[in-house]
Design an enzyme around this catalytic site. Structure first.
Site, PDB file in Angstrom:
ATOM      1  N   ASP A 130       3.236   9.888  -8.195  1.00 49.50           N
ATOM      2  CA  ASP A 130       3.824   9.523  -6.659  1.00 49.50           C
ATOM      3  C   ASP A 130       4.862   8.585  -6.620  1.00 49.50           C
ATOM      4  OD1 ASP A 130       2.079   7.677  -7.773  1.00 49.50           O
ATOM      5  OD2 ASP A 130       1.718   6.753  -5.780  1.00 49.50           O
ATOM      6  N   GLU A 131       5.519   8.922  -5.550  1.00 47.50           N
ATOM      7  CA  GLU A 131       6.443   8.089  -4.837  1.00 47.50           C
ATOM      8  C   GLU A 131       7.438   7.481  -5.909  1.00 47.50           C
ATOM      9  OE1 GLU A 131       3.804   6.057  -1.127  1.00 47.50           O
ATOM     10  OE2 GLU A 131       3.483   5.189  -3.283  1.00 47.50           O
TER      11      GLU A 131
HETATM   12  C1  TNX Z   1       0.449   5.454  -0.699  1.00 51.41           C
HETATM   13  S1  TNX Z   1      -1.052   7.539  -1.843  1.00 51.41           S
HETATM   14  C2  TNX Z   1       0.138   5.302  -2.245  1.00 51.41           C
HETATM   15  C3  TNX Z   1      -0.214   4.293  -2.933  1.00 51.41           C
HETATM   16  C4  TNX Z   1      -0.470   3.106  -1.744  1.00 51.41           C
HETATM   17  C5  TNX Z   1      -1.154   3.793  -0.394  1.00 51.41           C
HETATM   18  C6  TNX Z   1      -1.501   2.888   0.533  1.00 51.41           C
HETATM   19  C7  TNX Z   1      -0.096   7.463  -3.129  1.00 51.41           C
HETATM   20  C8  TNX Z   1      -0.377   8.620  -4.104  1.00 51.41           C
HETATM   21  N1  TNX Z   1       0.441   6.436  -3.055  1.00 51.41           N
HETATM   22  O1  TNX Z   1       0.724   3.749  -3.815  1.00 51.41           O
HETATM   23  O2  TNX Z   1      -1.555   2.238  -2.441  1.00 51.41           O
HETATM   24  O3  TNX Z   1      -0.087   4.731  -0.132  1.00 51.41           O
HETATM   25  O4  TNX Z   1      -2.225   3.498   1.358  1.00 51.41           O
END
Ligand code: TNX
Length: 512
Positions: A323-324
């Site tokens: 993710d991200e």
């Molecule tokens: C998004 S959800 C993220 C996390 C954070 C979260 C906080 C996701 C796959 N990645 O790294 O902790 O938001 O709500």
């Protein structure tokens, strides 16, 4: 002649004993079970518990541990005595648990409660375990008669989805082995069967990897806000797996890659493209770190980590995050994910990744965890992959209940109990139906959560509603009915000692 009389006499004796049992009326239909069973049919009477109760167990090899578990739980709930007795078949006038050979659905069970006895049978041990959970929710103390009873009738039950999970982020803040065991206990009360541990992130690396020891020595030393770090040794981790196994819960380890890797990048300079170790990080920004995707040492690292994790992991899954990864070029991301996927397969595991991994060359052997982008879920399904449902607007347990909640974040939504409950996994994303969905998982990210009491406050009772969405038939998923049932069910949350949110959406019973 004598040997003809003996069985008759015994039968008479048993009949007399049963006749002596008190007749205590009760209504199984009004027991506030969560998740609600598929079929409940009350008979108006009840099984009265004695000062000393016998749990008869057939198939001792498979069910002995469950019988002992049941004995301990029943004893601590009721204060009465229970003994486990190995038998060939049910006597008909005790509590009996056993296996049958009917080809029913996985995890299903059949429960029958008469004045004489309780019979719980299932095709698999997991079904028996869930039947025990149903009994534990059902037993109540009848003040008028001064006895503990289980309301009588028939229950027939099975799960809607095979994967019913929770995710705990132990990277932003570390949670001890005991905290995780306690969570496992609470999960089992709601028939949840998968615990996903988010074991690494920018702020901390939490699992011992023997071939890369600095991951925990350095990367494990920090947490958000300068709070105390920590990590699980491989022995700790095995202990968790064992504890979870005994409760029919599969642990899924996640190593988040190629982003969310600052703790690893701080531990080993060679994992950075510029060869320079990063500073440890204690903030809560996301999306700034990446492994060096075109460097071979990265793949040696990933191979070692996944090999050691796979050796530890008894379940079929390894979660590789994904993710991200905002500072990884899409080309590099896809290249990286394809290689990581091959490594995961090489060690015999099924890959799970956050929905962005849909961009990689995935297929029907992979699982994509939907959290944000519908088009990623659709893309995953078009490549044949299955989807695990964790929509952030419904299932993120770190989202605040409303603007007055002290803990948590609200970037995805405020999630009150009704909002957490009123949705169905198969109606969320067009083209992603029940056939494509493995189940549902509720993540607790812990940027703002530092201890078990706060964890419980954010999880409960939203998680209880998610457990019902994952297990129960659609006809029971009705908020107006559920909120009344939940209010009644809160006695059970209290009995489990859970620190839960008393939402104004529910009329909670006034404590006497
Ligand atoms: C998004 S959800 C993220 C996390 C954070 C979260 C906080 C996701 C796959 N990645 O790294 O902790 O938001 O709500």
């Amino acid at each position: 002649m004598k040997r003809f009389y003996f069985p008759i006499l015994t039968a008479l004796l048993v009949l007399m004993m049963v006749a002596c049992k008190k007749n205590v009326p009760a209504d199984l239909n009004s027991v506030p079970f969560i998740p609600y069973p598929v079929m409940v049919n009350a008979n108006g009477i009840s099984y009265v518990l004695d000062d000393e109760n016998i749990i008869e167990v057939a198939n001792y090899e498979e069910l002995g541990a469950i019988a002992e578990y049941m004995k301990n739980q029943m004893q601590s709930f009721t204060g009465l005595n229970f003994v486990v007795r190995e038998v060939k078949m049910a006597s008909g006038n005790n509590i009996f648990i056993g296996l049958n050979n009917e080809s029913k659905a996985d995890e299903s069970y059949e429960l029958s409660i008469s004045k004489a006895g309780i019979t719980l049978v299932a095709q698999q041990a997991s079904g028996v375990f869930y039947g025990v959970q149903t009994i534990l929710q059902g037993v109540e103390f009848k003040k008028s008669e001064g006895v503990w009873i289980m309301p009588g009738g028939e229950i027939s039950d099975y799960a809607k989805y095979g994967y019913r999970g929770v995710m705990l982020d132990v990277a932003r803040h570390f949670f001890s082995v005991d905290d995780v065991k306690h969570l496992i206990d609470l999960m089992s009360a709601y028939k949840l069967n998968h615990l996903h541990l988010h074991l690494s992130d920018d702020q901390g690396w939490r699992i011992e990897i023997k071939s890369w020891p600095k991951l925990t020595e350095i990367g494990g030393s920090t947490a958000v806000n300068g709070d105390e770090g920590g990590y699980y040794t491989q022995e700790d981790y095995k202990e968790l797996i064992q504890y979870a196994n005994e409760r029919f819960i599969t642990i899924i380890p996640e190593i988040d890659m190629p982003g969310h890797t600052n703790a690893a990048l701080a531990s080993y300079a060679e994992l950075n493209c510029d060869g320079k170790a990063r500073e440890l990080y204690e903030g809560i920004e996301v999306g700034f770190s990446t492994l060096c995707t075109r460097s071979e040492i990265t793949y040696q690292f990933v191979d070692d980590v996944i090999r050691e994790l796979s050796d530890l992991t008894e379940g079929p899954y390894i979660h590789i995050g994904g993710d991200e990864s905002h500072v990884t070029e899409l080309d590099d991301y896809i290249y990286f994910m394809n290689r990581v996927r091959e490594i995961t397969k090489k060690y015999g595991k099924v890959m799970i990744g956050w929905d962005e991994v849909a961009h990689a060359d995935i297929d029907s052997n992979d699982i994509v965890q939907f959290w944000a982008k519908e088009e990623n879920a659709t893309m995953a399904v078009s490549k044949g992959a299955k989807v695990l449902m964790s929509p952030s607007k419904r299932t993120y347990l770190d989202m605040q209940y409303d603007s007055t909640t002290n803990l948590g974040l609200h970037w995805a939504a405020y999630i009150e109990l009704d909002s957490a409950y009123i949705w169905k996994p198969e109606e969320l994303v067009k083209g992603v139906g029940k056939e494509q969905i493995v189940g549902i998982e509720s993540p607790l990210w812990t940027e703002t959560i530092t201890n078990s009491a706060d964890m419980q406050f954010m999880m409960f009772p939203r998680l209880v509603g998610h457990a019902e969405i994952g297990w129960s038939q659609d006809k029971y998923l009705n908020w107006e009915e559920y909120k009344v049932r939940l209010a009644k069910h809160s006695a059970y949350l209290d009995r489990l000692g859970i620190n839960y949110y008393k939402s104004p959406k529910v009329v909670w019973p006034v404590k006497e």
